[in-house]
Scaffold this motif. Structure first.
Motif, PDB file in Angstrom:
ATOM      1  N   GLN A  86      51.706  40.289  63.360  1.00  0.00           N
ATOM      2  CA  GLN A  86      52.604  39.445  62.039  1.00  0.00           C
ATOM      3  C   GLN A  86      52.963  38.024  61.487  1.00  0.00           C
ATOM      4  OE1 GLN A  86      55.459  41.437  65.273  1.00  0.00           O
ATOM      5  NE2 GLN A  86      55.364  43.799  63.893  1.00  0.00           N
ATOM      6  N   LYS A  87      52.658  37.361  62.769  1.00  0.00           N
ATOM      7  CA  LYS A  87      52.797  35.741  62.829  1.00  0.00           C
ATOM      8  C   LYS A  87      51.669  35.245  61.999  1.00  0.00           C
ATOM      9  CE  LYS A  87      54.034  34.890  67.306  1.00  0.00           C
ATOM     10  NZ  LYS A  87      54.130  34.298  69.181  1.00  0.00           N
ATOM     11  N   LYS A  88      50.439  35.883  61.844  1.00  0.00           N
ATOM     12  CA  LYS A  88      49.280  35.457  61.316  1.00  0.00           C
ATOM     13  C   LYS A  88      49.753  35.895  59.729  1.00  0.00           C
ATOM     14  CE  LYS A  88      45.088  36.530  61.781  1.00  0.00           C
ATOM     15  NZ  LYS A  88      43.992  37.018  62.553  1.00  0.00           N
ATOM     16  N   ALA A  89      50.238  37.394  59.321  1.00  0.00           N
ATOM     17  CA  ALA A  89      50.862  37.700  58.049  1.00  0.00           C
ATOM     18  C   ALA A  89      52.568  36.459  57.354  1.00  0.00           C
ATOM     19  CB  ALA A  89      51.453  39.171  58.230  1.00  0.00           C
ATOM     20  N   LYS A  90      53.190  35.960  57.683  1.00  0.00           N
ATOM     21  CA  LYS A  90      53.637  34.797  57.848  1.00  0.00           C
ATOM     22  C   LYS A  90      53.257  34.360  57.727  1.00  0.00           C
ATOM     23  CE  LYS A  90      57.999  33.729  59.517  1.00  0.00           C
ATOM     24  NZ  LYS A  90      59.306  33.543  60.591  1.00  0.00           N
ATOM     25  N   ALA A  91      52.366  33.730  58.411  1.00  0.00           N
ATOM     26  CA  ALA A  91      51.269  31.687  57.980  1.00  0.00           C
ATOM     27  C   ALA A  91      51.186  32.604  56.531  1.00  0.00           C
ATOM     28  CB  ALA A  91      50.909  31.869  59.211  1.00  0.00           C
ATOM     29  N   PHE A  92      50.249  33.824  56.619  1.00  0.00           N
ATOM     30  CA  PHE A  92      49.682  33.319  55.363  1.00  0.00           C
ATOM     31  C   PHE A  92      50.843  33.781  53.999  1.00  0.00           C
ATOM     32  CE2 PHE A  92      45.844  33.684  57.576  1.00  0.00           C
ATOM     33  CZ  PHE A  92      45.159  32.824  56.938  1.00  0.00           C
ATOM     34  N   ASP A  93      52.140  34.301  54.538  1.00  0.00           N
ATOM     35  CA  ASP A  93      52.612  34.743  53.379  1.00  0.00           C
ATOM     36  C   ASP A  93      52.504  36.288  52.859  1.00  0.00           C
ATOM     37  OD1 ASP A  93      55.370  35.201  52.109  1.00  0.00           O
ATOM     38  OD2 ASP A  93      54.958  33.290  50.457  1.00  0.00           O
ATOM     39  N   ILE A  94      52.064  36.665  53.631  1.00  0.00           N
ATOM     40  CA  ILE A  94      51.736  38.136  52.806  1.00  0.00           C
ATOM     41  C   ILE A  94      51.544  39.567  53.566  1.00  0.00           C
ATOM     42  CG2 ILE A  94      50.046  39.832  53.112  1.00  0.00           C
ATOM     43  CD1 ILE A  94      48.843  37.439  51.408  1.00  0.00           C
ATOM     44  N   LYS A  95      52.270  39.923  52.538  1.00  0.00           N
ATOM     45  CA  LYS A  95      53.560  41.163  52.735  1.00  0.00           C
ATOM     46  C   LYS A  95      52.735  42.152  53.015  1.00  0.00           C
ATOM     47  CE  LYS A  95      57.317  44.250  50.883  1.00  0.00           C
ATOM     48  NZ  LYS A  95      57.743  44.093  52.418  1.00  0.00           N
ATOM     49  N   VAL A  96      52.843  42.397  54.877  1.00  0.00           N
ATOM     50  CA  VAL A  96      52.073  43.862  55.253  1.00  0.00           C
ATOM     51  C   VAL A  96      52.529  44.548  56.252  1.00  0.00           C
ATOM     52  CG1 VAL A  96      49.526  44.487  56.134  1.00  0.00           C
ATOM     53  CG2 VAL A  96      49.654  42.667  54.686  1.00  0.00           C
ATOM     54  N   ASP A  97      53.373  45.133  56.566  1.00  0.00           N
ATOM     55  CA  ASP A  97      54.029  45.813  57.667  1.00  0.00           C
ATOM     56  C   ASP A  97      52.848  46.789  58.747  1.00  0.00           C
ATOM     57  OD1 ASP A  97      55.635  47.055  59.117  1.00  0.00           O
ATOM     58  OD2 ASP A  97      56.175  48.723  58.070  1.00  0.00           O
ATOM     59  N   PHE A  98      53.034  46.130  60.366  1.00  0.00           N
ATOM     60  CA  PHE A  98      52.179  46.123  61.413  1.00  0.00           C
ATOM     61  C   PHE A  98      52.623  46.685  61.929  1.00  0.00           C
ATOM     62  CE2 PHE A  98      49.965  42.258  59.240  1.00  0.00           C
ATOM     63  CZ  PHE A  98      48.827  43.369  59.458  1.00  0.00           C
ATOM     64  N   ILE A  99      52.377  47.605  62.715  1.00  0.00           N
ATOM     65  CA  ILE A  99      53.469  49.244  63.306  1.00  0.00           C
ATOM     66  C   ILE A  99      52.928  48.788  64.576  1.00  0.00           C
ATOM     67  CG2 ILE A  99      54.418  50.993  64.094  1.00  0.00           C
ATOM     68  CD1 ILE A  99      54.724  51.031  60.547  1.00  0.00           C
ATOM     69  N   CYS A 100      53.833  49.049  65.465  1.00  0.00           N
ATOM     70  CA  CYS A 100      53.403  49.598  67.252  1.00  0.00           C
ATOM     71  C   CYS A 100      53.215  50.372  67.582  1.00  0.00           C
ATOM     72  CB  CYS A 100      53.359  48.315  68.372  1.00  0.00           C
ATOM     73  SG  CYS A 100      53.173  48.468  70.400  1.00  0.00           S
ATOM     74  N   GLY A 101      51.734  51.217  67.842  1.00  0.00           N
ATOM     75  CA  GLY A 101      52.403  52.327  67.963  1.00  0.00           C
ATOM     76  C   GLY A 101      51.189  53.679  67.976  1.00  0.00           C
ATOM     77  N   ASP A 102      50.880  55.135  68.407  1.00  0.00           N
ATOM     78  CA  ASP A 102      49.621  55.789  69.470  1.00  0.00           C
ATOM     79  C   ASP A 102      49.289  55.883  67.365  1.00  0.00           C
ATOM     80  OD1 ASP A 102      47.672  57.568  70.077  1.00  0.00           O
ATOM     81  OD2 ASP A 102      49.069  57.869  71.670  1.00  0.00           O
ATOM     82  N   ILE A 103      48.588  56.112  67.303  1.00  0.00           N
ATOM     83  CA  ILE A 103      47.848  57.016  65.541  1.00  0.00           C
ATOM     84  C   ILE A 103      47.891  58.306  66.208  1.00  0.00           C
ATOM     85  CG2 ILE A 103      46.888  54.603  65.208  1.00  0.00           C
ATOM     86  CD1 ILE A 103      43.710  56.062  65.680  1.00  0.00           C
ATOM     87  N   LEU A 104      47.952  58.799  67.629  1.00  0.00           N
ATOM     88  CA  LEU A 104      48.231  59.930  67.517  1.00  0.00           C
ATOM     89  C   LEU A 104      49.630  60.638  66.743  1.00  0.00           C
ATOM     90  CD1 LEU A 104      45.849  60.876  70.095  1.00  0.00           C
ATOM     91  CD2 LEU A 104      45.318  61.492  67.752  1.00  0.00           C
TER      92      LEU A 104
END
Length: 237
Positions: A95-113
């Protein structure tokens, strides 16, 4: 980029993607996976030829977000990018990297199952399935297949086993030589190997393809391989 020296000291636990690993992960993966950058470039270029407006692209086990951020940075289409990882330290860094690059990506913390990522057009999984326990690994692939729209594509990078035992040992030894060339000591290599035992459980390419096809994928191809590191593509008809 912080240098990976986690295994300089004796290990105290099995490998896990905690804050300590997250802090050095980018260096760790670039020095541990042969041709990592070139493979990412191959995948990104391939996806840029397939992406269309309003597609949804999901990265399972997105770690520090490098893949999705690079793809989003170079994509000119209006698409949705979602990264899912069960390690909160990885998600926070992404999330910090996306903000630094001003890139819109939604990063979610969770189990893929457990997380819902249905309606995806492209699903990525780079060195993620190998960390899912074999007893539920097929369930994860089945969910990936079911979550893809018709005509969807699944790209998966994995560490694999060779079917021939002699060849498998030689390839592993060559890989350890490679890691020494990247600056890891023999002690660090053995420490990490012990930490990953029963945590990273690889399949052969054939076993991966059989699993993919048993879940419904009709077409499976290998698009990159160096020794025991392979990138595969599977398509939902």
């Amino acid at each position: 980029m912080k240098r990976d020296n986690i295994f300089v000291k004796p290990i105290e636990k099995h490998f896990e993607f905690d804050e300590q690993v997250a802090a050095v992960f980018d260096d760790m993966i670039e020095r541990s996976v042969p041709f990592y950058r070139q493979n990412i470039e191959l995948i990104v270029n391939l996806l840029l030829r397939r992406i269309k407006k309003e597609m949804h692209i999901v990265d399972l086990g997105s770690s520090t977000g490098s893949m999705l951020i690079e793809l989003a940075r170079r994509c000119s289409e209006d698409v949705t990018f979602t990264g899912i990882d069960n390690a909160s330290a990885m998600v926070e860094l992404a999330q910090k990297k996306a903000k630094a690059f001003d890139i819109k990506v939604d990063f979610i913390c969770g189990d893929i199952l457990k997380v819902d990522f249905s309606g995806a057009d492209i699903i990525l999984s780079n060195y993620t399935l190998q960390f899912i326990r074999p007893i539920v690994r097929k369930d994860a692939v089945q969910k990936i297949y079911d979550s893809l729209n018709s005509g969807g594509m699944f790209i998966c990078s994995e560490k694999v086993l060779m079917q021939n035992s002699w060849l498998n040992k030689q390839i592993i030894d060559i890989y350890y030589d490679y890691k020494q060339q990247q600056g890891y000591s023999k002690s660090e290599i053995m420490q990490k190997r012990e930490a990953l035992e029963n945590v990273l459980i690889p399949y052969t390419i054939e076993e991966n393809f059989l699993m993919f096809k048993s879940c419904g994928f009709k077409s499976c191809e290998t698009i990159f391989q160096w020794g025991n590191f392979v990138t595969m593509a599977a398509f939902k008809s």
